[in-house]
Design a protein around this motif. Structure first.
Motif, PDB file in Angstrom:
ATOM      1  N   PRO A   1      -1.503 -19.756  -4.262  1.00 40.80           N
ATOM      2  CA  PRO A   1      -3.145 -19.024  -3.504  1.00 40.80           C
ATOM      3  C   PRO A   1      -2.191 -17.874  -3.282  1.00 40.80           C
ATOM      4  CG  PRO A   1      -1.961 -21.058  -2.439  1.00 40.80           C
ATOM      5  CD  PRO A   1      -1.405 -20.981  -3.865  1.00 40.80           C
ATOM      6  N   PRO A   2      -3.202 -17.049  -2.875  1.00 42.85           N
ATOM      7  CA  PRO A   2      -2.681 -16.056  -1.978  1.00 42.85           C
ATOM      8  C   PRO A   2      -2.362 -16.757  -0.595  1.00 42.85           C
ATOM      9  CG  PRO A   2      -4.971 -15.370  -3.120  1.00 42.85           C
ATOM     10  CD  PRO A   2      -4.594 -16.765  -3.051  1.00 42.85           C
ATOM     11  N   GLY A   3      -1.475 -15.452  -0.149  1.00 40.62           N
ATOM     12  CA  GLY A   3      -1.075 -16.517   1.298  1.00 40.62           C
ATOM     13  C   GLY A   3       0.168 -16.957   1.397  1.00 40.62           C
ATOM     14  N   PHE A   4       0.706 -17.424   0.123  1.00 43.77           N
ATOM     15  CA  PHE A   4       2.397 -18.557  -0.510  1.00 43.77           C
ATOM     16  C   PHE A   4       2.862 -17.559  -0.573  1.00 43.77           C
ATOM     17  CE2 PHE A   4       4.671 -21.495  -2.371  1.00 43.77           C
ATOM     18  CZ  PHE A   4       3.976 -22.821  -2.361  1.00 43.77           C
ATOM     19  N   ASP A   5       3.828 -17.632   0.253  1.00 41.47           N
ATOM     20  CA  ASP A   5       5.436 -16.877   0.336  1.00 41.47           C
ATOM     21  C   ASP A   5       6.136 -17.549  -0.712  1.00 41.47           C
ATOM     22  OD1 ASP A   5       6.833 -15.226   0.480  1.00 41.47           O
ATOM     23  OD2 ASP A   5       6.757 -15.005   2.324  1.00 41.47           O
TER      24      ASP A   5
ATOM     25  N   HIS B   1       1.300 -12.069  -4.568  1.00 44.60           N
ATOM     26  CA  HIS B   1      -0.370 -11.288  -4.555  1.00 44.60           C
ATOM     27  C   HIS B   1       0.443  -9.743  -3.247  1.00 44.60           C
ATOM     28  CE1 HIS B   1      -2.544 -14.358  -6.020  1.00 44.60           C
ATOM     29  NE2 HIS B   1      -1.864 -14.914  -5.779  1.00 44.60           N
ATOM     30  N   PRO B   2       0.165  -8.729  -4.170  1.00 47.70           N
ATOM     31  CA  PRO B   2       0.389  -7.674  -3.138  1.00 47.70           C
ATOM     32  C   PRO B   2      -0.713  -7.361  -2.483  1.00 47.70           C
ATOM     33  CG  PRO B   2       0.234  -7.347  -5.327  1.00 47.70           C
ATOM     34  CD  PRO B   2      -0.216  -8.889  -5.835  1.00 47.70           C
ATOM     35  N   GLY B   3      -1.735  -8.212  -2.339  1.00 48.03           N
ATOM     36  CA  GLY B   3      -2.252  -8.014  -1.429  1.00 48.03           C
ATOM     37  C   GLY B   3      -3.548  -7.127  -2.112  1.00 48.03           C
ATOM     38  N   ASP B   4      -3.921  -6.959  -3.000  1.00 51.64           N
ATOM     39  CA  ASP B   4      -4.863  -5.846  -3.146  1.00 51.64           C
ATOM     40  C   ASP B   4      -5.799  -6.415  -4.022  1.00 51.64           C
ATOM     41  OD1 ASP B   4      -3.055  -5.909  -5.512  1.00 51.64           O
ATOM     42  OD2 ASP B   4      -2.196  -4.107  -4.968  1.00 51.64           O
TER      43      ASP B   4
ATOM     44  N   ALA C   1       7.528   2.861  -1.910  1.00 54.85           N
ATOM     45  CA  ALA C   1       6.428   3.601  -1.214  1.00 54.85           C
ATOM     46  C   ALA C   1       5.602   2.875  -1.431  1.00 54.85           C
ATOM     47  CB  ALA C   1       7.189   4.526  -0.249  1.00 54.85           C
ATOM     48  N   ARG C   2       4.912   4.178  -2.322  1.00 55.41           N
ATOM     49  CA  ARG C   2       3.613   4.436  -3.371  1.00 55.41           C
ATOM     50  C   ARG C   2       2.600   3.223  -3.746  1.00 55.41           C
ATOM     51  NH1 ARG C   2       2.160   9.587  -4.846  1.00 55.41           N
ATOM     52  NH2 ARG C   2       3.323  10.709  -3.997  1.00 55.41           N
ATOM     53  N   ILE C   3       4.206   1.613  -4.490  1.00 53.60           N
ATOM     54  CA  ILE C   3       3.361   0.461  -4.169  1.00 53.60           C
ATOM     55  C   ILE C   3       3.535  -0.301  -4.010  1.00 53.60           C
ATOM     56  CG2 ILE C   3       4.401   1.533  -6.898  1.00 53.60           C
ATOM     57  CD1 ILE C   3       6.214  -0.842  -6.386  1.00 53.60           C
ATOM     58  N   GLY C   4       3.826  -0.371  -2.515  1.00 53.13           N
ATOM     59  CA  GLY C   4       3.539  -1.205  -1.335  1.00 53.13           C
ATOM     60  C   GLY C   4       4.139  -2.201  -1.750  1.00 53.13           C
ATOM     61  N   PRO C   5       3.316  -3.667  -1.280  1.00 53.10           N
ATOM     62  CA  PRO C   5       4.388  -4.378  -1.174  1.00 53.10           C
ATOM     63  C   PRO C   5       4.575  -4.853  -2.297  1.00 53.10           C
ATOM     64  CG  PRO C   5       2.277  -5.129   0.086  1.00 53.10           C
ATOM     65  CD  PRO C   5       2.395  -3.688  -0.548  1.00 53.10           C
ATOM     66  N   ALA C   6       4.244  -5.167  -3.613  1.00 51.56           N
ATOM     67  CA  ALA C   6       4.919  -5.075  -5.150  1.00 51.56           C
ATOM     68  C   ALA C   6       6.444  -4.603  -6.030  1.00 51.56           C
ATOM     69  CB  ALA C   6       3.826  -4.256  -5.862  1.00 51.56           C
ATOM     70  N   ALA C   7       6.397  -3.460  -3.946  1.00 53.45           N
ATOM     71  CA  ALA C   7       8.045  -3.217  -3.866  1.00 53.45           C
ATOM     72  C   ALA C   7       8.987  -3.925  -4.090  1.00 53.45           C
ATOM     73  CB  ALA C   7       7.717  -1.403  -3.192  1.00 53.45           C
TER      74      ALA C   7
END
Length: 463
Positions: A428-432, A201-204, A299-305
Motif C-alpha cells: 500500500p502507499p506509505g509502506f516503505d 509508490h513515487p507519490g503521484d 531530479a525530474r522524475i522525483g521520488p522514483a529516482a
C-alpha cells in the motif's frame, strides 16, 4: 488494500487452465511467514548463527508435499535445504528459485512488537525476516505445495534452495553449495531470488514494480595506515591516525563518475518515458556532460529516482575506525573499514581510484569481495515476470533496476546461472519496503503475501 482477484485475473497461467492458488495456499503463505519468523535465525557474522530449525521446518513442509529435501551443512547448525521439483520437460534448462533463511540481528527494546514473535496484527505480519526474506521463502513453499495438491507441473525442473549465511559472506550457504555440491544445480540456467517486484509508490498515484536484473559488486575494504609510534606530546609527522584520517576523508568526499550499465540505461529510458521527460544523451563522451544529464533526469522524475540513483556510480563509504589505546600515545598503526560497491565493468576504475585516494603510508585490501552482476532485460524471462505482475496489477509499471547491494545470486552466477530479483509484493502507499530491510518494526501486509503468491505461481509456471 484491495486485491485484484477476479475474472481475468484469477491466477491461471498463460494459455488457460483452472486456478489452483486456493485459500489453503494463501493461508499457508501467511502462516509459514509467521512460523519462520518465530524461529530465531539471527546471523551475527563471523560464523555466529544457526539456521537449523528453520531449515528443518522448510524440509518438513516440502516432504509433506512429496518433494524430497536435502539438508546440507558446512558447519553444525548452518543448514541449507535443496530440493528439485520435476518439470513437464526434463530436457529443458532448469530454473533455480532461492531464498535465505538467516536474518540480521534485532533489538527487541526498539520494536513495537517482539521481532521474533511472528505476530499477525491488523492484517500485517510482524517480525525480523518479514520482508528479508522469510516471507518469500513462505510464498515459494505455498506455491509448490499448491502444485502438489493440484497435480500441477511447471514447464521445466525447478530447483529450490533455502540457504544459510546470506546476511554475512555466504560461506556457510550458497558459497558452500556452489563449491561443494554444484551437481544439485545441474541444468540451471536462470534464477530468481530476493529484492525485486515490490510496489514502489513515487507519490503521484503511479505504482512501479522494479525487477532486479543486476547487482553492484561488493568490495568491503580494510585500510591500514603505518606510522611512527611515540609520545602524544611530541611533534610527529608520521602519525598513523593522521594519515588514516586524511585517506578516509578523501574517500568519503570523492565524487565517482557516472557509469551506465545496460540495466541502468534501460531503467532510465523507461522512467523517462513514463514521466514524459526528455532523455539525455546517455552516450555522451564528456563525463561532466553525462553526469549533468543523468543528474538532471533523476531530479525530474522525483521520488522514483531513489530506485536508480545509487547505481549510476561506484561508491565507497567509510564505516569503521580503529586506532590507539591511550590518549597520550601515538599508535604505530591505525585501521579503517570501507563499504565499497562496484558496478559491472567498474572494477578497474574502483581499484585505481582507491590506490589514488588512500595515498602514501596507507594500504588497502579486500575484507570481502564479490562480483557485480547483470542480466538481460529484453529476453523472454523478463517478459514473463513483467506479464505476471501486470496480470494482477494491470495499471502498474514494471521496470528493470540494478540492486545497490547484493544477494546469493552472486554465488550461483559462478555456475553460469543468470539471476533476477523477483519476489513479488503488492504494497500500500506509505509502506516503505526498502526501509524494512534490516530496519526496526519490519513487517509485511497479509494482502501483499496473497498477491505475491499468485504472481509467483503464474510466473514460475511460465518461466
Amino acid at each position: 488494500m484491495a486485491e485484484q482477484d477476479n475474472g481475468a485475473h484469477d491466477g491461471t497461467a498463460p494459455g488457460g487452465g483452472a486456478p489452483h492458488i486456493d485459500a489453503t495456499a494463501l493461508d499457508e503463505a501467511v502462516r509459514f511467514t509467521s512460523d519462520l519468523i518465530r524461529l530465531d535465525t539471527t546471523n551475527r557474522g563471523g560464523g555466529d548463527g544457526t539456521e537449523r530449525e528453520a531449515a528443518e521446518y522448510v524440509a518438513a513442509r516440502l516432504a509433506e508435499a512429496g518433494i524430497e529435501p536435502l539438508l546440507l551443512e558446512k558447519a553444525p547448525g548452518r543448514t541449507n535445504v535443496v530440493a528439485r521439483v520435476p518439470g513437464a520437460d526434463p530436457a529443458a534448462p532448469a530454473l533455480l528459485v532461492h531464498g535465505h533463511l538467516d536474518v540480521v540481528p534485532a533489538d527487541p527494546g526498539e520494536w513495537q512488537v517482539h521481532p521474533f514473535s511472528g505476530e499477525i496484527r491488523d492484517g500485517v505480519v510482524w517480525g525480523r525476516g518479514a520482508v528479508d526474506m522469510k516471507d518469500s521463502d513462505a510464498m515459494v513453499l505455498a506455491v509448490v505445495r499448491a502444485w502438489a495438491r493440484a497435480g500441477v507441473r511447471p514447464a521445466r525442473d525447478i530447483v529450490l534452495a533455502f540457504t544459510a549465511d546470506e546476511e554475512d559472506t555466504a560461506q556457510y550457504g550458497s558459497g558452500f553449495l556452489v563449491e561443494h555440491r554444484p551437481e544439485l544445480f545441474e541444468g540451471c540456467t536462470e534464477a530468481i531470488g530476493e529484492s525485486g517486484a515490490f510496489t514502489f509508490h513515487p507519490g503521484d498515484g503511479r505504482r512501479i514494480y522494479p525487477v532486479a536484473a543486476g547487482e553492484r559488486g561488493t568490495a568491503w575494504l580494510t585500510l591500514t595506515a603505518g606510522g611512527r609510534a611515540g609520545h602524544g606530546s611530541k611533534i610527529n609527522r608520521e602519525n598513523a591516525v593522521t594519515r588514516l584520517s586524511a585517506a578516509v576523508t578523501r574517500i568519503g568526499e570523492h565524487t565517482w563518475p557516472v557509469r551506465l550499465t545496460p540495466v541502468v540505461r534501460a531503467a532510465l529510458t523507461e522512467l523517462a518515458g513514463l514521466y514524459g521527460v526528455p532523455l539525455p544523451d546517455l552516450d555522451a563522451d564528456d563525463p561532466a556532460a553525462l553526469a549533468a544529464g543523468v543528474d538532471d533526469l533523476l531530479a525530474r522524475i522525483g521520488p522514483a529516482a531513489a530506485l536508480i540513483a545509487p547505481t549510476v556510480r561506484n561508491s565507497a563509504n567509510p564505516t569503521m575506525l580503529d586506532a590507539g589505546y591511550k590518549v597520550n600515545v601515538i599508535p604505530g598503526r591505525a585501521r579503517a573499514h570501507v563499504d565499497g560497491r562496484v558496478l559491472p565493468g567498474g572494477e578497474q576504475e574502483f581499484t585505481d581510484t582507491l590506490d589514488r585516494l588512500t595515498g602514501p603510508g596507507v594500504d588497502w585490501e579486500h575484507l570481502h569481495h564479490e562480483i557485480p552482476l547483470q542480466a538481460p532485460v529484453d529476453g523472454p524471462a523478463f517478459a514473463v515476470m513483467r506479464e505476471a505482475l501486470l496480470h494482477f496489477d494491470p495499471g502498474a509499471h514494471v521496470i528493470p533496476y540494478c540492486m545497490s547491494g547484493g544477494t546469493d545470486a552472486k554465488q550461483f552466477s559462478r555456475l553460469g546461472v543468470t539471476g533476477y530479483g523477483f519476489m513479488p509484493l503488492r504494497l500500500p502507499p506509505g509502506f516503505d519496503y526498502q526501509a524494512m530491510f534490516h530496519g526496526v518494526d519490519e513487517r509485511v501486509p497479509v494482502d501483499a503475501l496473497h498477491f505475491g503468491t499468485r504472481v509467483l505461481d503464474r510466473a514460475l509456471r511460465a518461466l
